[in-house]
Design a protein around this motif. Structure first.
Motif, PDB file in Angstrom:
ATOM      1  N   ARG A  88     -10.449 100.239  27.805  1.00 25.03           N
ATOM      2  CA  ARG A  88     -10.197 101.156  28.921  1.00 25.03           C
ATOM      3  C   ARG A  88     -11.188 102.298  28.792  1.00 25.03           C
ATOM      4  NH1 ARG A  88      -3.652 102.241  28.490  1.00 25.03           N
ATOM      5  NH2 ARG A  88      -3.069  99.830  28.437  1.00 25.03           N
ATOM      6  N   LYS A 121     -12.961 106.004  31.388  1.00 22.47           N
ATOM      7  CA  LYS A 121     -12.901 106.615  32.513  1.00 22.47           C
ATOM      8  C   LYS A 121     -13.598 106.399  33.896  1.00 22.47           C
ATOM      9  CE  LYS A 121     -12.604 111.043  29.796  1.00 22.47           C
ATOM     10  NZ  LYS A 121     -13.409 112.273  29.564  1.00 22.47           N
ATOM     11  N   PRO A 122     -12.902 106.323  34.873  1.00 27.48           N
ATOM     12  CA  PRO A 122     -13.645 105.534  35.937  1.00 27.48           C
ATOM     13  C   PRO A 122     -15.051 106.268  36.306  1.00 27.48           C
ATOM     14  CG  PRO A 122     -11.446 106.199  36.529  1.00 27.48           C
ATOM     15  CD  PRO A 122     -11.624 106.716  35.426  1.00 27.48           C
ATOM     16  N   ASP A 123     -15.990 105.489  36.776  1.00 22.07           N
ATOM     17  CA  ASP A 123     -17.120 106.095  37.382  1.00 22.07           C
ATOM     18  C   ASP A 123     -17.866 105.310  38.442  1.00 22.07           C
ATOM     19  OD1 ASP A 123     -20.129 106.767  37.429  1.00 22.07           O
ATOM     20  OD2 ASP A 123     -19.984 107.190  35.175  1.00 22.07           O
ATOM     21  N   TYR A 173     -20.068 102.331  38.533  1.00 22.32           N
ATOM     22  CA  TYR A 173     -19.626 100.953  38.325  1.00 22.32           C
ATOM     23  C   TYR A 173     -19.593  99.903  39.072  1.00 22.32           C
ATOM     24  CZ  TYR A 173     -15.837  97.283  38.682  1.00 22.32           C
ATOM     25  OH  TYR A 173     -14.960  96.239  39.050  1.00 22.32           O
ATOM     26  N   HIS A 220     -12.901  98.954  37.388  1.00 22.06           N
ATOM     27  CA  HIS A 220     -13.657 100.234  37.477  1.00 22.06           C
ATOM     28  C   HIS A 220     -12.977 101.076  36.294  1.00 22.06           C
ATOM     29  CE1 HIS A 220      -9.740 101.347  39.345  1.00 22.06           C
ATOM     30  NE2 HIS A 220     -10.162 102.742  39.157  1.00 22.06           N
ATOM     31  N   ASP A 221     -11.979 100.742  35.624  1.00 23.89           N
ATOM     32  CA  ASP A 221     -11.496 101.689  34.548  1.00 23.89           C
ATOM     33  C   ASP A 221     -10.836 100.881  33.283  1.00 23.89           C
ATOM     34  OD1 ASP A 221      -9.276 100.341  35.582  1.00 23.89           O
ATOM     35  OD2 ASP A 221      -8.020 102.061  35.692  1.00 23.89           O
ATOM     36  N   LYS A 222     -11.365  99.406  33.412  1.00 27.15           N
ATOM     37  CA  LYS A 222     -10.853  98.645  32.098  1.00 27.15           C
ATOM     38  C   LYS A 222     -11.629  97.197  32.381  1.00 27.15           C
ATOM     39  CE  LYS A 222      -6.414  97.612  34.008  1.00 27.15           C
ATOM     40  NZ  LYS A 222      -6.328  98.665  34.950  1.00 27.15           N
ATOM     41  N   ALA A 280     -19.484 101.620  30.235  1.00 30.79           N
ATOM     42  CA  ALA A 280     -19.194 103.173  29.996  1.00 30.79           C
ATOM     43  C   ALA A 280     -20.059 103.700  29.041  1.00 30.79           C
ATOM     44  CB  ALA A 280     -17.955 103.552  30.144  1.00 30.79           C
ATOM     45  N   ASN A 322     -16.935 108.175  27.504  1.00 33.92           N
ATOM     46  CA  ASN A 322     -16.009 107.623  28.495  1.00 33.92           C
ATOM     47  C   ASN A 322     -14.991 106.894  28.110  1.00 33.92           C
ATOM     48  OD1 ASN A 322     -17.103 109.800  30.362  1.00 33.92           O
ATOM     49  ND2 ASN A 322     -18.374 108.277  31.168  1.00 33.92           N
TER      50      ASN A 322
END
Length: 225
Positions: free
Chosen positions: A15, A17-19, A22, A61-63, A91, A95
């Motif tokens: 997992r 942090k969203p970026d 991506y 986007h987050d994992k 990431a 992050n």
């Protein structure tokens, strides 16, 4: 008597942090694409599938999640090795939030369900605890959390009947059974129905919540695959 442990399902997840970057790099994961014969995207995530090996990778986007319903160490090693090699594509080091590797296991037993419960009650609960409750438990699940060196783990253990297995182990039929196969329903049945009448259920989750640690160092230190 020695009993065999069968890994029914395994999950490996990273997992982060969203970026927004991506979405610009959505199709840059060449090594993963090469390892899977089928893929699909809705521009929000990518699903990579191999129906024969019954495993898949979901990139979001987050994992990033690797999921297999047919655990073969060599196959698991290959996919997680690719993730390890290319993790910086997903990431920046700072992050990353959590790294986890989870195993769902069954130990088939040739005893009655009630016998297994009685054995577990004797092995897992003290006499003081048993005397404090009204009657012997008819069923139970024990959860343990601890740490091995600097990685955490959570273990659930309990008796299991064949018909209860799908409630605890979520087989990924959507991504692991070819929808165009002539034997689709036979494959689905073989995936979710062929379980021992009585077994010991184990759910073992190794995980590490990231803070200031270097992701590359942690994965190299704990090649759990």
């Amino acid at each position: 008597m020695k009993h065999s442990v069968k890994i029914e399902k395994a999950l490996f997840q990273v997992r982060f942090k969203p970026d927004l970057s991506y979405y610009d790099k959505l199709f840059e994961h060449k090594d993963l694409f090469t390892a899977f014969p089928h893929w699909q995207t809705d521009r929000m995530k990518i699903m990579l599938r191999d129906y024969d090996k019954r495993h898949s990778v979901a990139i979001q986007h987050d994992k990033l999640t690797y999921d297999t319903d047919k655990y073969v160490p060599k196959n698991c090693d290959e996919v997680i090795g690719i993730i390890h090699k290319n993790y910086k594509q997903f990431a920046k080091d700072e992050n990353f939030g959590r790294l986890g590797h989870r195993f769902f296991m069954l130990v088939p037993l040739s005893i009655q369900f009630e016998e297994l419960i009685h054995i577990l009650n004797l092995k897992l609960f003290s006499k003081d605890f048993m005397s404090a409750i009204d009657g012997e438990p008819h069923d139970s699940t024990v959860t343990l959390t601890s740490k091995h060196d600097d990685i955490d783990y959570r273990l659930q253990i309990g008796p299991m009947k064949a018909e209860e297995v799908p409630k605890f182990i979520s087989y990924n039929v959507e991504n692991h059974v070819d929808p165009n196969s002539n034997t689709k329903f036979t494959e689905m049945a073989s995936l979710v129905e062929n379980h021992p009448e009585v077994s010991l259920y184990l759910d073992l989750d190794f995980f590490k919540v990231m803070e200031d640690e270097d992701m590359f160092i942690l994965i190299r230190k704990y090649p759990m695959y």
